[in-house]
Design a protein around this motif. Sequence first.
Motif, PDB file in Angstrom:
ATOM      1  N   ARG A 119      53.082   6.901 -23.614  1.00  0.00           N
ATOM      2  CA  ARG A 119      52.413   5.691 -23.119  1.00  0.00           C
ATOM      3  C   ARG A 119      51.334   6.039 -22.099  1.00  0.00           C
ATOM      4  O   ARG A 119      50.225   5.498 -22.133  1.00  0.00           O
ATOM      5  CB  ARG A 119      53.456   4.754 -22.509  1.00  0.00           C
ATOM      6  CG  ARG A 119      52.889   3.411 -22.036  1.00  0.00           C
ATOM      7  CD  ARG A 119      54.020   2.584 -21.454  1.00  0.00           C
ATOM      8  NE  ARG A 119      53.534   1.347 -20.887  1.00  0.00           N
ATOM      9  CZ  ARG A 119      53.462   0.201 -21.543  1.00  0.00           C
ATOM     10  NH1 ARG A 119      53.829   0.168 -22.807  1.00  0.00           N
ATOM     11  NH2 ARG A 119      53.016  -0.891 -20.966  1.00  0.00           N
ATOM     12  N   ASP A 142      52.788  -1.294 -28.582  1.00  0.00           N
ATOM     13  CA  ASP A 142      52.218  -1.631 -27.281  1.00  0.00           C
ATOM     14  C   ASP A 142      51.098  -2.666 -27.416  1.00  0.00           C
ATOM     15  O   ASP A 142      50.987  -3.601 -26.618  1.00  0.00           O
ATOM     16  CB  ASP A 142      51.677  -0.358 -26.625  1.00  0.00           C
ATOM     17  CG  ASP A 142      51.376  -0.546 -25.148  1.00  0.00           C
ATOM     18  OD1 ASP A 142      52.182  -1.206 -24.469  1.00  0.00           O
ATOM     19  OD2 ASP A 142      50.345  -0.040 -24.687  1.00  0.00           O
ATOM     20  N   ASN A 176      60.244  -0.136 -21.961  1.00  0.00           N
ATOM     21  CA  ASN A 176      59.077  -1.002 -22.125  1.00  0.00           C
ATOM     22  C   ASN A 176      59.459  -2.448 -22.447  1.00  0.00           C
ATOM     23  O   ASN A 176      58.701  -3.163 -23.098  1.00  0.00           O
ATOM     24  CB  ASN A 176      58.163  -0.436 -23.212  1.00  0.00           C
ATOM     25  CG  ASN A 176      57.460   0.824 -22.760  1.00  0.00           C
ATOM     26  OD1 ASN A 176      56.546   0.794 -21.949  1.00  0.00           O
ATOM     27  ND2 ASN A 176      57.911   1.958 -23.269  1.00  0.00           N
TER      28      ASN A 176
END
Length: 498
Positions: A119, A142, A176
């Motif tokens: 990420r 994402d 996340n």
Amino acid sequence: MTAGSIIDAKIERLARGGLPRVLDLFAGCGGLSLGFKAAGFEIAAAVEFDPDAAASHGANFHPGDERHAVARDITAITPEKFAAALELGPPGSAIDVLVGGPPCQAFARVGRSKLREVREHPEAFRFDPRAQLYIKYLEYVDAFKPLALLMENVPDALNHGGQNIAEETREVLEENGYIARYTLLNASFYGVPQMRERMILIAWRKELTDMVSFPQPSHFMELPPGYTGSRQVALKLLKGGDLNKKAPGYVEPPEPSSSLPAAITAQDALADLPKITKHLEGKLRRGARRFDELEKYPKAKLNAYAQLMRQWPGFENVQGVSDHVIRYLPRDWKLFSRLNPGDQYPQAHAHAVKMFEEALARLKAETGAVPRKGTKAWEALHASIVPPYDVGKFPNKWRKMEPDLPARTLMAHLGKDSYSHIHYDSAQARTISVREAARLQSFPDGFIFSGTMNPAFRQIGNAVPPLLAKAVATEMMSTLRSSLARRNDVIFRSAEAV
């Protein structure tokens, strides 16, 4: 919009009755998409690299819209450019559910520490082919911010070179904003006439739920030792210590009850299709097999599975099938008829040797002589009857299906040969057709496969069985609805309190 407001807006849209929109990555021809569509999801888009598979996906889920039939390389197109190409709108707002599974090889030896760096530091792996597909998968997660996602893979994803890819994926997702769990499911327990084992990981945004559940089996069978053994190999890494400490994301698979209906067999799946004997009559020639000749359904009493394959909503077929085509394998047709159900290559080789000896005996009876061993004539006769492969290597490369059991796992190499699935009917003496492979994967007869025979076989062998996908998707739809109902109830009670 902030990430939190994007998630809230999606939840609000679904709470008002909107259909959950699915993005299918590494989609193939659309096994997962078909299962999710059948469970009430909307298939918004797909990413697929193979041109034939992409064309199949477009033809079945977005007919007439050529944008959806274009092959795209996920490593070469950003989520933003992909969303723009299909006019989906901003990626963060475009879809609700992301499904798919990067090929397992993409994960090999990437390592837990590297996964956590993806990420923040994606450039560190720009030239690492082992990680590219996984990085792109996370990049799409994402960017599109799905409320839920499904990742599927082979069982070895739990022990890939000593690496538990599913557990590492769970850790990244939970860092996340998701809750994720994974298990192993066998397709035969969910109405698929095939013993295909898959790793299934499901994740939900924590704003929606803190529970992950998997579908209960609908059918029962006792898996043969080869399948239970491969499951144990996959789980070996997890079993090496305290399971809860070693793999907290793993959930024991739901076990089928013996009181359930028996698993769908190969004969259940194929018996109503037209018989193929043209090859035995000298009417089949070498060359590409195209899907331009309709084989009409014979008159037959249909079992429930055959009815489903012909009457699947949105993919109905009442006339017949045009992809009921087989390979040109003249050396082995007589051998196929000799095999017993369940025979594999060592047994096939033994049958072939006996057939060769019989041929020598006939030749001697007719001419009074036979060629000496080692001569060109002897070698030519031997080669025309006996397959050349070593019996000690890849014994399960060949297999004659048992009519009263689900088929063994269909593999992608169906695109190269079909010996792993020889038809159980000795009178037809052949390997399975494209449409029979589709039936064994639970693709309905109205589903279109683009390309010719070899690409179609490859697409089918690579696919997730739609009925397995539907079972998982139905469970996810139930979780979604109950989560939305709980949320609405909380809002209602809060309003009452005010």
